[in-house]
Design a protein around this motif. Structure first.
Motif, PDB file in Angstrom:
ATOM      1  N   ASP A  50     -35.787 -48.071 -56.288  1.00  0.00           N
ATOM      2  CA  ASP A  50     -34.923 -48.012 -57.472  1.00  0.00           C
ATOM      3  C   ASP A  50     -34.359 -49.406 -57.775  1.00  0.00           C
ATOM      4  O   ASP A  50     -33.768 -50.041 -56.892  1.00  0.00           O
ATOM      5  N   PRO A  51     -34.506 -49.904 -59.005  1.00  0.00           N
ATOM      6  CA  PRO A  51     -33.995 -51.241 -59.346  1.00  0.00           C
ATOM      7  C   PRO A  51     -32.489 -51.391 -59.157  1.00  0.00           C
ATOM      8  O   PRO A  51     -31.991 -52.516 -59.044  1.00  0.00           O
ATOM      9  N   TYR A  52     -31.753 -50.276 -59.124  1.00  0.00           N
ATOM     10  CA  TYR A  52     -30.300 -50.385 -58.981  1.00  0.00           C
ATOM     11  C   TYR A  52     -29.920 -51.184 -57.749  1.00  0.00           C
ATOM     12  O   TYR A  52     -28.981 -51.983 -57.772  1.00  0.00           O
ATOM     13  N   TYR A  53     -30.655 -50.989 -56.653  1.00  0.00           N
ATOM     14  CA  TYR A  53     -30.277 -51.632 -55.403  1.00  0.00           C
ATOM     15  C   TYR A  53     -30.442 -53.150 -55.461  1.00  0.00           C
ATOM     16  O   TYR A  53     -29.788 -53.866 -54.702  1.00  0.00           O
ATOM     17  N   ARG A  54     -31.283 -53.639 -56.354  1.00  0.00           N
ATOM     18  CA  ARG A  54     -31.501 -55.085 -56.467  1.00  0.00           C
ATOM     19  C   ARG A  54     -30.587 -55.734 -57.503  1.00  0.00           C
ATOM     20  O   ARG A  54     -30.585 -56.959 -57.653  1.00  0.00           O
ATOM     21  N   ARG A  55     -29.820 -54.941 -58.207  1.00  0.00           N
ATOM     22  CA  ARG A  55     -28.927 -55.468 -59.229  1.00  0.00           C
ATOM     23  C   ARG A  55     -27.731 -56.145 -58.557  1.00  0.00           C
ATOM     24  O   ARG A  55     -27.189 -55.632 -57.586  1.00  0.00           O
ATOM     25  N   PRO A  56     -27.300 -57.303 -59.060  1.00  0.00           N
ATOM     26  CA  PRO A  56     -26.172 -57.980 -58.408  1.00  0.00           C
ATOM     27  C   PRO A  56     -24.850 -57.265 -58.670  1.00  0.00           C
ATOM     28  O   PRO A  56     -24.677 -56.588 -59.680  1.00  0.00           O
ATOM     29  N   ALA A  57     -23.919 -57.411 -57.747  1.00  0.00           N
ATOM     30  CA  ALA A  57     -22.565 -56.875 -57.914  1.00  0.00           C
ATOM     31  C   ALA A  57     -21.745 -57.819 -58.786  1.00  0.00           C
ATOM     32  O   ALA A  57     -22.051 -59.013 -58.857  1.00  0.00           O
ATOM     33  N   PRO A  58     -20.693 -57.278 -59.455  1.00  0.00           N
ATOM     34  CA  PRO A  58     -20.227 -55.895 -59.424  1.00  0.00           C
ATOM     35  C   PRO A  58     -21.124 -54.966 -60.244  1.00  0.00           C
ATOM     36  O   PRO A  58     -21.676 -55.370 -61.265  1.00  0.00           O
ATOM     37  N   LYS A  59     -21.255 -53.742 -59.769  1.00  0.00           N
ATOM     38  CA  LYS A  59     -22.099 -52.757 -60.442  1.00  0.00           C
ATOM     39  C   LYS A  59     -21.598 -51.375 -60.073  1.00  0.00           C
ATOM     40  O   LYS A  59     -20.971 -51.178 -59.026  1.00  0.00           O
ATOM     41  N   THR A  60     -21.864 -50.414 -60.948  1.00  0.00           N
ATOM     42  CA  THR A  60     -21.471 -49.028 -60.688  1.00  0.00           C
ATOM     43  C   THR A  60     -22.598 -48.093 -61.092  1.00  0.00           C
ATOM     44  O   THR A  60     -23.457 -48.434 -61.909  1.00  0.00           O
ATOM     45  N   THR A  61     -22.546 -46.916 -60.514  1.00  0.00           N
ATOM     46  CA  THR A  61     -23.522 -45.883 -60.848  1.00  0.00           C
ATOM     47  C   THR A  61     -22.854 -44.522 -60.675  1.00  0.00           C
ATOM     48  O   THR A  61     -21.666 -44.443 -60.387  1.00  0.00           O
ATOM     49  N   GLY A  62     -23.607 -43.464 -60.856  1.00  0.00           N
ATOM     50  CA  GLY A  62     -23.009 -42.132 -60.738  1.00  0.00           C
ATOM     51  C   GLY A  62     -24.066 -41.054 -60.807  1.00  0.00           C
ATOM     52  O   GLY A  62     -25.270 -41.316 -60.700  1.00  0.00           O
ATOM     53  N   LYS A  63     -23.611 -39.826 -61.008  1.00  0.00           N
ATOM     54  CA  LYS A  63     -24.536 -38.701 -61.084  1.00  0.00           C
ATOM     55  C   LYS A  63     -25.309 -38.678 -62.400  1.00  0.00           C
ATOM     56  O   LYS A  63     -26.220 -37.855 -62.556  1.00  0.00           O
ATOM     57  N   GLU A  64     -24.958 -39.554 -63.326  1.00  0.00           N
ATOM     58  CA  GLU A  64     -25.791 -39.715 -64.516  1.00  0.00           C
ATOM     59  C   GLU A  64     -27.160 -40.254 -64.118  1.00  0.00           C
ATOM     60  O   GLU A  64     -28.152 -40.076 -64.827  1.00  0.00           O
ATOM     61  N   HIS A  65     -27.201 -40.948 -62.967  1.00  0.00           N
ATOM     62  CA  HIS A  65     -28.442 -41.546 -62.477  1.00  0.00           C
ATOM     63  C   HIS A  65     -29.009 -40.783 -61.285  1.00  0.00           C
ATOM     64  O   HIS A  65     -30.195 -40.465 -61.246  1.00  0.00           O
ATOM     65  N   PHE A  66     -28.166 -40.474 -60.309  1.00  0.00           N
ATOM     66  CA  PHE A  66     -28.611 -39.829 -59.071  1.00  0.00           C
ATOM     67  C   PHE A  66     -28.333 -38.333 -59.133  1.00  0.00           C
ATOM     68  O   PHE A  66     -27.245 -37.870 -58.782  1.00  0.00           O
ATOM     69  N   HIS A  67     -29.327 -37.577 -59.595  1.00  0.00           N
ATOM     70  CA  HIS A  67     -29.185 -36.132 -59.762  1.00  0.00           C
ATOM     71  C   HIS A  67     -30.478 -35.445 -59.347  1.00  0.00           C
ATOM     72  O   HIS A  67     -31.436 -36.108 -58.912  1.00  0.00           O
ATOM     73  N   LEU A  68     -30.504 -34.118 -59.453  1.00  0.00           N
ATOM     74  CA  LEU A  68     -31.665 -33.370 -58.969  1.00  0.00           C
ATOM     75  C   LEU A  68     -32.971 -33.775 -59.649  1.00  0.00           C
ATOM     76  O   LEU A  68     -33.979 -33.981 -58.942  1.00  0.00           O
ATOM     77  N   PRO A  69     -33.048 -33.908 -60.987  1.00  0.00           N
ATOM     78  CA  PRO A  69     -34.323 -34.342 -61.571  1.00  0.00           C
ATOM     79  C   PRO A  69     -34.785 -35.706 -61.042  1.00  0.00           C
ATOM     80  O   PRO A  69     -35.995 -35.938 -60.900  1.00  0.00           O
ATOM     81  N   TYR A  70     -33.854 -36.599 -60.747  1.00  0.00           N
ATOM     82  CA  TYR A  70     -34.191 -37.897 -60.139  1.00  0.00           C
ATOM     83  C   TYR A  70     -34.893 -37.659 -58.799  1.00  0.00           C
ATOM     84  O   TYR A  70     -35.938 -38.261 -58.509  1.00  0.00           O
ATOM     85  N   LEU A  71     -34.310 -36.783 -57.971  1.00  0.00           N
ATOM     86  CA  LEU A  71     -34.916 -36.490 -56.670  1.00  0.00           C
ATOM     87  C   LEU A  71     -36.271 -35.809 -56.846  1.00  0.00           C
ATOM     88  O   LEU A  71     -37.228 -36.121 -56.113  1.00  0.00           O
ATOM     89  N   GLU A  72     -36.381 -34.906 -57.803  1.00  0.00           N
ATOM     90  CA  GLU A  72     -37.650 -34.216 -58.014  1.00  0.00           C
ATOM     91  C   GLU A  72     -38.750 -35.186 -58.428  1.00  0.00           C
ATOM     92  O   GLU A  72     -39.910 -35.039 -58.014  1.00  0.00           O
ATOM     93  N   ARG A  73     -38.402 -36.212 -59.214  1.00  0.00           N
ATOM     94  CA  ARG A  73     -39.405 -37.228 -59.571  1.00  0.00           C
ATOM     95  C   ARG A  73     -39.862 -37.995 -58.333  1.00  0.00           C
ATOM     96  O   ARG A  73     -41.057 -38.315 -58.189  1.00  0.00           O
ATOM     97  N   ALA A  74     -38.928 -38.295 -57.436  1.00  0.00           N
ATOM     98  CA  ALA A  74     -39.296 -38.980 -56.192  1.00  0.00           C
ATOM     99  C   ALA A  74     -40.199 -38.103 -55.332  1.00  0.00           C
ATOM    100  O   ALA A  74     -41.160 -38.594 -54.711  1.00  0.00           O
ATOM    101  N   LEU A  75     -39.922 -36.806 -55.303  1.00  0.00           N
ATOM    102  CA  LEU A  75     -40.749 -35.893 -54.517  1.00  0.00           C
ATOM    103  C   LEU A  75     -42.130 -35.695 -55.139  1.00  0.00           C
ATOM    104  O   LEU A  75     -43.104 -35.428 -54.421  1.00  0.00           O
ATOM    105  N   ASP A  76     -42.236 -35.838 -56.449  1.00  0.00           N
ATOM    106  CA  ASP A  76     -43.561 -35.812 -57.087  1.00  0.00           C
ATOM    107  C   ASP A  76     -44.393 -36.993 -56.610  1.00  0.00           C
ATOM    108  O   ASP A  76     -45.611 -36.874 -56.402  1.00  0.00           O
ATOM    109  N   ALA A  77     -43.727 -38.157 -56.441  1.00  0.00           N
ATOM    110  CA  ALA A  77     -44.432 -39.367 -56.009  1.00  0.00           C
ATOM    111  C   ALA A  77     -44.705 -39.370 -54.512  1.00  0.00           C
ATOM    112  O   ALA A  77     -45.656 -40.020 -54.055  1.00  0.00           O
ATOM    113  N   ALA A  78     -43.852 -38.669 -53.752  1.00  0.00           N
ATOM    114  CA  ALA A  78     -44.016 -38.624 -52.290  1.00  0.00           C
ATOM    115  C   ALA A  78     -43.738 -37.202 -51.824  1.00  0.00           C
ATOM    116  O   ALA A  78     -42.650 -36.910 -51.313  1.00  0.00           O
TER     117      ALA A  78
END
Length: 389
Positions: free
Chosen positions: A232-260
């Motif tokens: 996920d590009p978020y981890y390479r983004r410089p601080a300060p930075k914020t995120t939330g469940k708008e990004h990390f949610h079940l469909p996000y996980l399901e896409r990762a499970l489709d790939a792996a």
């Protein structure tokens, strides 16, 4: 001044209330904890919060009803805190409310929405209420988070080396205080957000979280899934930075499970727990952290705490309780501190921590039952926090 702090985090499982006696002594903020309440959301209200969160589609009617429903729930907890923690006498309530959207585009926060109408709290307690604490920092160009950075900085100042405070809620965030540098605070990524979503999904809603990390402990980390998640590009983004469940949610996980594809649910949970440990540790290493002070609901997961310690060999990890600040109450106390600063005319942020153009006074004030009387503006900002008992 006796202040009640209220908040509900990105896990939206309960309303936390903490009361404190706060006073300024020259450049030191004195904090005497008065107690803590944790009141679970009613099932029906929690379900309505979940139904409103991204990526779900909602309506203005649902948002309006939720604003009142959360406000009423917060008001009930505030009234309890006033009676049970403050013997019926307090000066101020500070309400974070419930975040339902943190609008981020290309690393820039465009807006943030916390629901929980403060008028209900003012009516129930008769006290003035400071609320909507994130928006002013966003308007000044900041991330509007993590707002615990001010309390963390005051608490960590004076510790040797490069200390950091870690909060493990739905999202994990750190505040780093390096010698000779301005404070830095940012979200490292998911803590419980993906874990809770996965458990809810795998159990068809029967369970909300992995109690004590038992299912993660029973599973095995799947390297391919971990690589996909860490890409996920978020981890390479410089601080300060914020995120939330708008990004990390079940469909996000399901896409990762489709790939792996990972058929065993416990292996998914083991991998997600390792993901949190790795991303927290990577963030700490990048900023030379020499000791870590942890708080938040994630500290009650012994598997997660063990993995974080494994990923950070040589870096002591200890609870904020060791410094006198109850880890379960820390976030609610942090918002009590922010409201106290606001009514004393003091900013609640460090621009270096949120990325704002300047330090700002936070929040809006809803008067109580009597005319609003604010204290005289304080002459100077506190530089450290001392916990007294």
């Amino acid at each position: 001044m006796q202040v009640i702090g209220l908040m509900s985090g990105t896990s939206y499982d309960a309303i936390e209330a903490a009361a404190a006696d706060l006073a300024l002594d020259d450049d030191t903020l004195l904090l005497r904890p008065l107690g803590h309440l944790s009141v679970p959301y009613a099932d029906e209200l929690r379900a309505r919060v979940a139904a409103c969160l991204p990526p779900a589609v909602t309506t203005t009617q649902a948002v309006c009803a939720l604003d009142s429903g959360i406000g009423q729930a917060f008001a009930g907890v505030a009234a309890r805190a006033l009676r049970e923690l403050c013997a019926g006498t307090a000066d101020l309530v500070v309400s974070h409310g419930q975040t339902v959207h943190h609008w981020v585009e290309d690393g820039i926060v465009r807006g943030t929405l916390q629901l929980g109408q403060p008028a209900w709290i003012a009516e129930a307690t008769g006290l003035p209420v400071v609320s909507d604490l994130r928006s002013r920092d966003v308007a000044a160009g900041g991330q509007g988070a993590p707002l615990v950075g001010m309390t963390d900085t005051l608490l960590l100042r004076g510790l040797p080396g490069t200390p950091a405070a870690l909060n493990l809620g739905g999202i994990a965030n750190v505040t780093v205080l390096a010698p000779g540098a301005e404070p830095l605070a940012f979200d490292t990524g998911p803590a419980n957000a993906l874990l809770d979503a996965a458990v809810h999904h795998f159990t068809d809603g029967r369970c909300a979280y992995d109690a004590d990390g038992r299912r993660a402990a029973a599973g095995r980390v799947r390297p391919k899934l971990l690589r996909v998640l860490l890409d996920d590009p978020y981890y390479r983004r410089p601080a300060p930075k914020t995120t939330g469940k708008e990004h990390f949610h079940l469909p996000y996980l399901e896409r990762a499970l489709d790939a792996a594809p990972t058929p065993a649910p416990d292996d998914v949970l083991a991998t997600l727990t390792r993901l949190t440990a790795v991303t927290v540790a990577d963030a700490c290493r990048a900023h030379g952290v020499t000791q870590l002070v942890a708080s938040g609901g994630g500290t009650r997961n012994p598997v997660l705490m063990r993995l974080i310690a494994e990923e950070l060999p040589g870096v002591p990890v200890r609870p904020s309780d060791d410094l006198g600040l109850p880890s379960d109450a820390k976030e609610a106390l942090a918002f009590a501190v922010l409201g106290f600063l606001t009514v004393h005319g003091l900013p609640g942020t460090h621009p270096s921590a949120t990325g704002a153009s300047r330090a700002t006074l936070l929040g809006s004030i809803t008067p109580g039952l009597t005319p609003l009387r604010l204290p005289e503006p304080a002459a100077r900002r506190p530089r450290r926090l001392r916990i007294v008992h």
